[in-house]
Design a protein around this motif. Structure first.
Motif, PDB file in Angstrom:
ATOM      1  N   VAL A   1      43.007  70.774  13.869  1.00  0.00           N
ATOM      2  CA  VAL A   1      44.134  70.600  14.788  1.00  0.00           C
ATOM      3  C   VAL A   1      44.072  71.617  15.929  1.00  0.00           C
ATOM      4  N   GLY A   2      42.932  72.309  16.055  1.00  0.00           N
ATOM      5  CA  GLY A   2      42.762  73.268  17.139  1.00  0.00           C
ATOM      6  C   GLY A   2      41.838  72.750  18.220  1.00  0.00           C
ATOM      7  N   ASN A   3      41.470  73.634  19.136  1.00  0.00           N
ATOM      8  CA  ASN A   3      40.614  73.279  20.269  1.00  0.00           C
ATOM      9  C   ASN A   3      39.201  73.833  20.134  1.00  0.00           C
ATOM     10  N   THR A   4      38.900  74.456  19.008  1.00  0.00           N
ATOM     11  CA  THR A   4      37.571  75.007  18.753  1.00  0.00           C
ATOM     12  C   THR A   4      37.050  74.467  17.431  1.00  0.00           C
ATOM     13  N   THR A   5      35.798  74.731  17.134  1.00  0.00           N
ATOM     14  CA  THR A   5      35.204  74.264  15.881  1.00  0.00           C
ATOM     15  C   THR A   5      35.900  74.905  14.683  1.00  0.00           C
ATOM     16  N   LEU A   6      36.205  74.092  13.706  1.00  0.00           N
ATOM     17  CA  LEU A   6      36.762  74.552  12.435  1.00  0.00           C
ATOM     18  C   LEU A   6      35.608  74.743  11.457  1.00  0.00           C
ATOM     19  N   ARG A   7      35.560  75.893  10.773  1.00  0.00           N
ATOM     20  CA  ARG A   7      34.504  76.145   9.778  1.00  0.00           C
ATOM     21  C   ARG A   7      35.142  76.692   8.514  1.00  0.00           C
ATOM     22  N   PHE A   8      34.744  76.139   7.385  1.00  0.00           N
ATOM     23  CA  PHE A   8      35.315  76.578   6.114  1.00  0.00           C
ATOM     24  C   PHE A   8      34.337  76.329   4.973  1.00  0.00           C
ATOM     25  N   LEU A   9      34.634  76.958   3.833  1.00  0.00           N
ATOM     26  CA  LEU A   9      33.846  76.807   2.619  1.00  0.00           C
ATOM     27  C   LEU A   9      34.661  76.066   1.580  1.00  0.00           C
ATOM     28  N   GLU A  10      34.069  75.039   0.968  1.00  0.00           N
ATOM     29  CA  GLU A  10      34.641  74.395  -0.219  1.00  0.00           C
ATOM     30  C   GLU A  10      33.884  74.953  -1.428  1.00  0.00           C
ATOM     31  N   ILE A  11      34.585  75.597  -2.346  1.00  0.00           N
ATOM     32  CA  ILE A  11      33.931  76.280  -3.469  1.00  0.00           C
ATOM     33  C   ILE A  11      34.468  75.706  -4.777  1.00  0.00           C
ATOM     34  N   PHE A  12      33.558  75.491  -5.743  1.00  0.00           N
ATOM     35  CA  PHE A  12      33.912  74.805  -6.984  1.00  0.00           C
ATOM     36  C   PHE A  12      33.330  75.529  -8.202  1.00  0.00           C
ATOM     37  N   LYS A  13      34.055  75.435  -9.305  1.00  0.00           N
ATOM     38  CA  LYS A  13      33.563  75.959 -10.583  1.00  0.00           C
ATOM     39  C   LYS A  13      32.740  74.853 -11.255  1.00  0.00           C
ATOM     40  N   THR A  14      31.478  74.766 -10.889  1.00  0.00           N
ATOM     41  CA  THR A  14      30.609  73.716 -11.404  1.00  0.00           C
ATOM     42  C   THR A  14      29.171  74.047 -11.050  1.00  0.00           C
ATOM     43  N   ASP A  15      28.232  73.403 -11.718  1.00  0.00           N
ATOM     44  CA  ASP A  15      26.823  73.589 -11.355  1.00  0.00           C
ATOM     45  C   ASP A  15      26.350  72.522 -10.376  1.00  0.00           C
ATOM     46  N   ARG A  16      27.145  71.444 -10.195  1.00  0.00           N
ATOM     47  CA  ARG A  16      26.756  70.364  -9.296  1.00  0.00           C
ATOM     48  C   ARG A  16      27.932  69.966  -8.416  1.00  0.00           C
ATOM     49  N   TYR A  17      27.689  69.895  -7.113  1.00  0.00           N
ATOM     50  CA  TYR A  17      28.723  69.476  -6.175  1.00  0.00           C
ATOM     51  C   TYR A  17      28.979  67.975  -6.324  1.00  0.00           C
ATOM     52  N   GLN A  18      30.261  67.582  -6.332  1.00  0.00           N
ATOM     53  CA  GLN A  18      30.636  66.168  -6.422  1.00  0.00           C
ATOM     54  C   GLN A  18      31.882  65.906  -5.585  1.00  0.00           C
ATOM     55  N   ASP A  19      31.926  64.747  -4.934  1.00  0.00           N
ATOM     56  CA  ASP A  19      33.173  64.284  -4.349  1.00  0.00           C
ATOM     57  C   ASP A  19      33.170  62.755  -4.333  1.00  0.00           C
ATOM     58  N   VAL A  20      34.357  62.171  -4.180  1.00  0.00           N
ATOM     59  CA  VAL A  20      34.507  60.718  -4.068  1.00  0.00           C
ATOM     60  C   VAL A  20      35.117  60.425  -2.711  1.00  0.00           C
ATOM     61  N   SER A  21      34.436  59.597  -1.923  1.00  0.00           N
ATOM     62  CA  SER A  21      34.895  59.223  -0.588  1.00  0.00           C
ATOM     63  C   SER A  21      35.802  58.003  -0.669  1.00  0.00           C
ATOM     64  N   LEU A  22      36.985  58.085  -0.056  1.00  0.00           N
ATOM     65  CA  LEU A  22      37.897  56.946  -0.027  1.00  0.00           C
ATOM     66  C   LEU A  22      37.259  55.768   0.708  1.00  0.00           C
TER      67      LEU A  22
END
Length: 444
Positions: free
Chosen positions: A386-407
């Motif tokens: 919602v800003g005028n510059t690049t947004l950068r962030f980290l998504e961090i999880f307690k797991t050995d493998r990254y997973q997500d489900v896309s709507l």
């Protein structure tokens, strides 16, 4: 007043006429297309009113030159009492939330700026645990700063320690239970990881005159830096006679050990190419550092994503990360994580996120650099720039493998007639759903 479709209103009228003519045997309300529909093809009549078409845009941002008020459209009223204007400017979604918010979602916003800072000779540390944000049960975070040469003393934890370097360079050392040792220098954007109970140390190099700063993550929301097992703290509580016997030396050898923990203390900056002592067991074949900064990100229409988990950073058995950039007006797409809570750290930019917790519970939060978000599994959510510059962030999880489900992917790979009947959308809209994850979607 809610808006109803023509079919819906016609059906209600027909039902009322039937009811008036058959008082003793009124038929149930029909869900079939009404006789007065003018559509060329039948459409299912919704069982509930349509959702609001209000886009619910953010009303201001931290840079706005206004006095914010808890008002959105015809809802709310101005504040007559005292106001904390800087704080309210930072949190428009709390003071004037979208009308789509509903129910009771626990607080999922914390800032390191609100944490107590532990000041030491040579640096500082501040942390966020479940005590600060009760929703954050699986992961806790520490922001630490070391001046050039300063040492976070030899220690170990009950939990695993994962780190992301924010600035400067840090030299890490560790020894495995098998007696293998490892020394490496970690640079901005790079990672390190130590399993639970494995001893290690951290020291800022002089690559940058100011030293280094980094983010630490522990795989337990209750983990605290104050519960660390420190070398000086341990030896200060062991009889000198036992120390002399253990190391096969005289008592006086330990006459000048500290009588309490050092935690962080000044030291001479190490060389980047420092080598550990030669171990009869050799150097660890499993690297405890990972050059994440050199990973090539995947590009999407609205930004980039790169991921590090045990498939690439093999030592990291319990923590995975995605580093995400989102361009102005773009979003980290609507998604959820099946079994892992997400601990999110914002590095730069302004963000808005709505957490959907099922059973009509939804709440929107605003974030900026230095803030932490927490999303329990499997809450649905997005992250909008919602800003005028690049947004950068980290998504961090307690797991050995990254997973997500896309709507979008879920809907694209579901039979289209089922999706259309559920959402009352057109073929044109269904064709917009993507069969491959977009992760970061550009602005319209």
């Amino acid at each position: 007043m809610p808006k109803f479709s023509r079919n819906y209103l016609c059906t209600v009228i027909v039902a009322c006429l039937l009811a008036s003519s058959r008082v003793h045997a009124a038929p149930p309300l029909s869900l079939s297309p009404s006789p007065c529909s003018t559509s060329s093809s039948p459409n299912a009549t919704p069982t509930v009113p349509y959702a609001s078409n209000d886009p619910n845009y953010p009303l201001w941002n931290p840079d706005s030159n206004i006095v914010p008020q808890p008002m959105r459209g015809t809802f709310g009223a101005n504040i007559l009492g005292p106001q904390n204007i800087p704080l309210e400017l930072e949190n428009p979604s709390l003071l004037a939330p979208p009308t789509t918010d509903h129910g009771d979602v626990p607080n999922a916003h914390w800032s390191f700026s609100l944490s107590h800072t532990r000041l030491q000779t040579g640096g500082w540390a501040r942390q966020q645990t479940v005590k600060d944000m009760p929703i954050a049960k699986q992961l806790a975070g520490v922001n630490m700063r070391l001046e050039a040469g300063a040492i976070r003393e030899l220690h170990w934890h009950k939990t695993a320690e994962w780190a992301y370097v924010l600035n400067g360079s840090t030299q890490i050392t560790t020894v495995t239970p098998e007696g293998q040792n490892y020394v490496a220098t970690v640079h901005p954007g790079d990672l390190w990881y130590f399993p639970p109970g494995q001893p290690h140390s951290l020291q800022a190099t002089a690559d940058r005159p100011e030293g280094s700063e980094f983010l630490l993550i522990f795989d337990n929301g209750a983990a605290s830096e104050d519960d660390t097992f420190l070398l000086t703290d341990w030896l200060a509580h062991i009889p000198k006679g036992v120390l002399a016997k253990n190391f096969q030396t005289k008592h006086s050898a330990f006459n000048q050990i500290p009588d309490r923990q050092l935690y962080i203390f000044p030291g001479n900056p190490p060389a980047d190419d420092a080598q550990p002592p030669v171990s009869p067991q050799g150097i660890s074949s499993l690297p405890f550092t990972y050059e994440f900064s050199k990973t090539t990100p995947a590009n999407y229409s609205g930004g980039t994503v790169k991921i590090a988990d045990s498939t690439t950073f093999k030592a990291a058995k319990s923590i995975a990360v995605a580093e995400v950039t989102v361009e102005p007006g773009a979003i980290r797409e609507l998604h959820w994580h099946p079994i892992q809570d997400e601990w999110t750290f914002f590095i730069e930019g302004y963000a808005r996120m709505t957490l959907f917790a099922a059973d009509s519970n939804a709440r929107t939060f605003d974030y900026q650099a230095g803030d932490i978000a927490y999303v329990p599994a499997p809450y649905g959510h997005y992250v909008e720039n919602v800003g005028n510059t690049t947004l950068r962030f980290l998504e961090i999880f307690k797991t050995d493998r990254y997973q997500d489900v896309s709507l979008s992917q879920w809907l694209a790979l579901t039979p289209p007639e089922l999706v259309k009947e559920t959402l009352q959308v057109s073929d044109e809209t269904v064709n917009k759903f993507q069969k491959e994850k977009q992760l970061v979607v550009g602005p319209q």
